[in-house]
Scaffold this motif. Structure first.
Motif, PDB file in Angstrom:
ATOM      1  N   UNK A 164      42.479  27.918  34.355  1.00 11.54           N
ATOM      2  CA  UNK A 164      41.382  27.405  35.169  1.00 11.54           C
ATOM      3  C   UNK A 164      41.834  27.520  36.617  1.00 11.54           C
ATOM      4  N   UNK A 165      41.143  28.377  37.371  1.00 10.11           N
ATOM      5  CA  UNK A 165      41.599  28.692  38.723  1.00 10.11           C
ATOM      6  C   UNK A 165      40.431  28.684  39.691  1.00 10.11           C
ATOM      7  N   UNK A 166      40.761  28.866  40.933  1.00  8.64           N
ATOM      8  CA  UNK A 166      39.741  28.973  41.969  1.00  8.64           C
ATOM      9  C   UNK A 166      38.923  30.247  41.751  1.00  8.64           C
ATOM     10  N   UNK A 167      37.708  30.282  42.264  1.00  6.38           N
ATOM     11  CA  UNK A 167      36.879  31.491  42.098  1.00  6.38           C
ATOM     12  C   UNK A 167      37.536  32.694  42.737  1.00  6.38           C
ATOM     13  N   UNK A 168      37.246  33.872  42.199  1.00  5.69           N
ATOM     14  CA  UNK A 168      37.839  35.094  42.717  1.00  5.69           C
ATOM     15  C   UNK A 168      36.768  35.947  43.386  1.00  5.69           C
ATOM     16  N   UNK A 169      37.199  36.734  44.321  1.00  4.13           N
ATOM     17  CA  UNK A 169      36.327  37.687  45.006  1.00  4.13           C
ATOM     18  C   UNK A 169      36.872  39.082  44.742  1.00  4.13           C
ATOM     19  N   UNK A 170      36.063  39.909  44.100  1.00  3.41           N
ATOM     20  CA  UNK A 170      36.522  41.231  43.705  1.00  3.41           C
ATOM     21  C   UNK A 170      36.078  42.285  44.699  1.00  3.41           C
ATOM     22  N   UNK A 171      36.988  43.147  45.110  1.00  7.67           N
ATOM     23  CA  UNK A 171      36.603  44.273  45.975  1.00  7.67           C
ATOM     24  C   UNK A 171      35.773  45.287  45.197  1.00  7.67           C
ATOM     25  N   UNK A 172      34.996  46.076  45.901  1.00  7.33           N
ATOM     26  CA  UNK A 172      34.138  47.055  45.226  1.00  7.33           C
ATOM     27  C   UNK A 172      34.928  48.233  44.678  1.00  7.33           C
ATOM     28  N   UNK A 173      36.080  48.511  45.274  1.00  9.23           N
ATOM     29  CA  UNK A 173      36.925  49.589  44.773  1.00  9.23           C
ATOM     30  C   UNK A 173      37.436  49.251  43.371  1.00  9.23           C
ATOM     31  N   UNK A 174      37.143  50.070  42.354  1.00 12.11           N
ATOM     32  CA  UNK A 174      37.519  49.747  40.979  1.00 12.11           C
ATOM     33  C   UNK A 174      39.006  49.512  40.792  1.00 12.11           C
ATOM     34  N   UNK A 175      39.852  50.324  41.424  1.00 11.85           N
ATOM     35  CA  UNK A 175      41.297  50.173  41.271  1.00 11.85           C
ATOM     36  C   UNK A 175      41.778  48.850  41.848  1.00 11.85           C
ATOM     37  N   UNK A 176      41.245  48.511  43.021  1.00 11.20           N
ATOM     38  CA  UNK A 176      41.633  47.245  43.651  1.00 11.20           C
ATOM     39  C   UNK A 176      41.101  46.057  42.856  1.00 11.20           C
ATOM     40  N   UNK A 177      39.872  46.197  42.336  1.00 11.47           N
ATOM     41  CA  UNK A 177      39.302  45.115  41.536  1.00 11.47           C
ATOM     42  C   UNK A 177      40.138  44.870  40.288  1.00 11.47           C
ATOM     43  N   UNK A 178      40.598  45.948  39.639  1.00 10.90           N
ATOM     44  CA  UNK A 178      41.426  45.813  38.445  1.00 10.90           C
ATOM     45  C   UNK A 178      42.737  45.105  38.767  1.00 10.90           C
ATOM     46  N   UNK A 179      43.289  45.392  39.943  1.00  7.16           N
ATOM     47  CA  UNK A 179      44.547  44.752  40.359  1.00  7.16           C
ATOM     48  C   UNK A 179      44.340  43.254  40.589  1.00  7.16           C
ATOM     49  N   UNK A 180      43.197  42.897  41.197  1.00  3.70           N
ATOM     50  CA  UNK A 180      42.905  41.485  41.437  1.00  3.70           C
ATOM     51  C   UNK A 180      42.718  40.749  40.111  1.00  3.70           C
ATOM     52  N   UNK A 181      41.993  41.365  39.178  1.00  7.76           N
ATOM     53  CA  UNK A 181      41.773  40.756  37.872  1.00  7.76           C
ATOM     54  C   UNK A 181      43.101  40.569  37.138  1.00  7.76           C
ATOM     55  N   UNK A 182      43.951  41.564  37.210  1.00  7.73           N
ATOM     56  CA  UNK A 182      45.242  41.473  36.541  1.00  7.73           C
ATOM     57  C   UNK A 182      46.065  40.312  37.087  1.00  7.73           C
ATOM     58  N   UNK A 183      45.968  40.107  38.385  1.00  7.12           N
ATOM     59  CA  UNK A 183      46.760  39.044  39.023  1.00  7.12           C
ATOM     60  C   UNK A 183      46.110  37.667  38.862  1.00  7.12           C
ATOM     61  N   UNK A 184      44.776  37.578  39.118  1.00  7.56           N
ATOM     62  CA  UNK A 184      44.119  36.281  39.188  1.00  7.56           C
ATOM     63  C   UNK A 184      43.577  35.793  37.844  1.00  7.56           C
ATOM     64  N   UNK A 185      43.035  36.705  37.025  1.00 10.01           N
ATOM     65  CA  UNK A 185      42.457  36.298  35.748  1.00 10.01           C
ATOM     66  C   UNK A 185      43.502  36.298  34.641  1.00 10.01           C
TER      67      UNK A 185
END
Length: 458
Positions: free
Chosen positions: A63-84
């Motif tokens: 259970x974490x703070x909300x995330x903001x995903x970049x539109x770039x698919x590669x960057x979004x995947x990196x954020x998901x891997x780290x935050x989710x």
């Protein structure tokens, strides 16, 4: 062992669920958000699965703070891997906890089967040993032991991702796209195996502007799916809520549902209170037959009595019951939707008549009927004004319609139904409003109104 859990809940049920986990589970760190209630408890899991106001039960992984995903698919995947997804150790520990819980629930199920077999042997029953109503709607929904032992004890269980999103993130990403992205991150980060058809684990992810929640369901199907309801009527969680919102405990009471349908409300009350007497009435023989089949499936045949009768003429003496619980039909039980507003005043009068002083009335009403009910609520002072008026209209003091928390008694004022010759207002001055609670029925909303009878009717 302390477990970090959460349950999903229908709109309007969060507060009731939070109260239930505190009361029944001695839960702590209870937090509610729209549609979910988080809590910690050390109660045994069989007890947890008996929650009545919850939809689904989850083991909380993150259970974490909300995330903001970049539109770039590669960057979004990196954020998901780290935050989710986060640290692998958390997932490994969660898998161990999930496996232990499954084993605990399997053990509870086996004990339930054994108890039921012993009871059947003692009673020389010919009924097949299903033992579902002993464990209600939970433990028969577990993973098969062979599946669990085969895969979940390994370090690479099969899984799939179910994602729900709302707010800003939903405008840029579909739930399906996010599920695929999160699934690939879990596979890469943890080495788990993707299986979209029959996975051992289902990873649920909820992303909104306010929350990022990751959890694993502990049961395959909702807690709200009661095994003893062979014929579905009112949603079980709402039926339970009506009982829960009654101003008093229902043990040693006589409870009436004058429009019981398939018996959903009475069954939920009977599951909670073993020392009460229940009476269900309906005009439709087919509904009463379904109610009887539900009673048989739940083992409540001897505790709930059914009677074919009209709620417009309840065949009981004045003050005969302690509580009336009623899901007032939303216009479907009469020839057209406009008939129920016409019938409502007389229905209320009959219900009020059979309730003893100090007893309670709990009604589930549509938005339309609730609006009508509010229009006919007025103070004693205003009631006297109505009595001195020669009019067929009900005039309501606006200051009283919205102030439901006042301690002053409220008065139900309405006209006789069109079938009655007199146009003289039929007054009820004996019901005091206690609480109004809004709930969702899926496609529509409704209100649960509670009243206490404070004096004899005149």
């Amino acid at each position: 062992m302390i477990r970090h859990l959460y349950c999903t809940a229908g709109a309007g049920m969060e507060e009731l669920l939070a109260e239930e986990v505190q009361h029944k589970l001695c839960a702590f760190q209870v937090e509610q958000i729209p549609g979910r209630v988080f809590f910690c408890c050390s109660a045994d899991m069989y007890t947890v699965t008996q929650l009545k106001s919850a939809e689904r039960l989850f083991l909380l992984l993150r259970k974490a703070e909300p995330i903001s995903l970049p539109k770039n698919p590669a960057k979004a995947a990196a954020v998901i891997k780290e935050r989710v997804v986060g640290a692998p150790d958390i997932w490994k520990q969660t898998l161990l906890t999930w496996t232990a819980i499954q084993e605990e629930l399997q053990s509870s199920q086996q004990r339930g089967h054994k108890r039921r077999r012993e009871e059947d042997e003692e009673e020389r029953s010919t009924v097949a040993d299903e033992s579902t109503h002993t464990l209600t709607s939970s433990t028969h929904l577990l993973q098969k032991p062979s599946e669990m032992d085969k895969e979940s004890h390994q370090h690479t269980p099969s899984f799939r991702v179910s994602c729900r999103c709302s707010g800003v993130i939903a405008r840029s990403y579909t739930a399906q796209r996010l599920s695929r992205t999160i699934g690939m991150a879990i596979k890469e980060h943890l080495g788990w195996k993707v299986d979209l058809r029959e996975p051992v684990l289902e990873v649920n992810v909820y992303l909104s502007d306010d929350h990022c929640v990751v959890g694993i369901p502990l049961l395959k199907h909702p807690l709200a799916s009661r095994s003893y309801m062979k014929h579905n009527g009112l949603r079980s969680t709402i039926a339970w809520a009506m009982t829960s919102l009654c101003p008093k405990q229902l043990n040693d009471c006589v409870i009436l549902d004058p429009m019981c349908g398939v018996g959903a409300v009475l069954l939920e009350a009977a599951q909670e209170y073993s020392n009460a007497v229940f009476l269900g009435m309906d005009t439709e023989t087919s509904q009463l037959q379904k109610a009887a089949e539900n009673l048989k499936a739940s083992g409540m045949e001897g505790r709930v009595q059914l009677l074919r009768s009209s709620a417009m003429e309840i065949p009981l003496a004045d003050g005969a019951v302690d509580v009336v619980l009623c899901d007032v039909p939303f216009g479907r039980k009469f020839s057209c939707s406009s008939d129920m507003p016409t019938a409502l005043p007389h229905l209320l009068r009959e219900m009020e008549r059979v309730i003893r002083v100090g007893g309670h009335l709990v009604l589930l009403l549509s938005l339309q009927l609730s609006a009508q009910l509010k229009k006919i609520i007025c103070t004693h002072k205003h009631n006297q004004h109505l009595n001195s008026s020669d009019t067929n209209n009900v005039h309501t003091d606006p200051s009283n319609t919205c102030n439901e928390s006042t301690d002053r008694p409220k008065t139900l004022t309405f006209h006789k139904s069109s079938s009655e010759a007199s146009n003289t207002p039929l007054l009820i001055s004996s019901l005091q409003a206690q609480r109004t609670h809004k709930v969702s029925l899926g496609s529509t909303d409704a209100y649960i109104h509670t009243y206490t009878k404070i004096q004899h009717s005149h």
